[in-house]
Scaffold this active site. Sequence first.
Site, short mmCIF file in Angstrom:
data_model
loop_
_atom_site.label_atom_id
_atom_site.label_comp_id
_atom_site.label_asym_id
_atom_site.label_seq_id
_atom_site.Cartn_x
_atom_site.Cartn_y
_atom_site.Cartn_z
N LEU A 284 99.20 -16.15 -14.33
CA LEU A 284 99.00 -16.86 -15.60
C LEU A 284 99.13 -15.89 -16.77
CD1 LEU A 284 98.04 -19.15 -17.50
CD2 LEU A 284 95.70 -18.54 -16.85
N TYR A 285 98.44 -14.77 -16.72
CA TYR A 285 98.47 -13.83 -17.83
C TYR A 285 99.90 -13.32 -18.08
CZ TYR A 285 93.40 -13.75 -17.20
OH TYR A 285 92.08 -14.10 -17.08
N ARG A 286 100.59 -12.97 -17.03
CA ARG A 286 101.96 -12.47 -17.20
C ARG A 286 102.88 -13.55 -17.77
NH1 ARG A 286 101.16 -9.18 -11.91
NH2 ARG A 286 100.62 -7.17 -12.81
N ALA B 117 95.22 -15.22 -11.34
CA ALA B 117 95.05 -15.09 -12.79
C ALA B 117 96.14 -14.21 -13.40
CB ALA B 117 93.67 -14.52 -13.10
#
Length: 177
Positions: free
Chosen positions: A145-147, A142
């Site tokens: 994805l966030y980065r 996750a």
Amino acid sequence: MTIRTLATSEVLRRADEIAGIYQRAFDYSDERRDHFRDTRIAYLPLYDGALTLGAFDGRTLVGFVYGFDYQPEHWWPQQVGPALDRAGHGAWTEDAFELNELEILPEHQGRGLGTALLRGLLDLAPQRHTLLSTTADPADRAKVLYRRLGFVDLVPGFRYAGITEPANIMGRQRSHA
């Protein structure tokens, strides 16, 4: 696949389905699934600015994302707000959206649904900042994805009261277009 907004009334009607996705995404117990349904989903109407999007394969819900306005009087802001202040990031709580959950059924992961859901939510949330908590595990997919979508670490190794596993508090600032 279709991504669409879910009204809070639909989220409540689909509470068992959403809790099942949450359970399967993490391989949680039935007890943890039921607690999620009976607290986090059931309490959604208590939060200002609640936004939920669902990912559908035909008529079947296979993933969801939701969040709401960052409200200092609620549990999560009371936990993370002081840590953000101590880390010099107190301004991130101003004009902020709290991203609460993003889950995809395991058999539908790796197909871009998480990215589509998160982008959709970020486009809808009007706030300048978006905050979230994820695991402190460096191998957490996750976080990738966030980065990729502009989130940065604000408080790595954060510890919630009474919870032994560390977390990562991350934030994203809306770019000025």
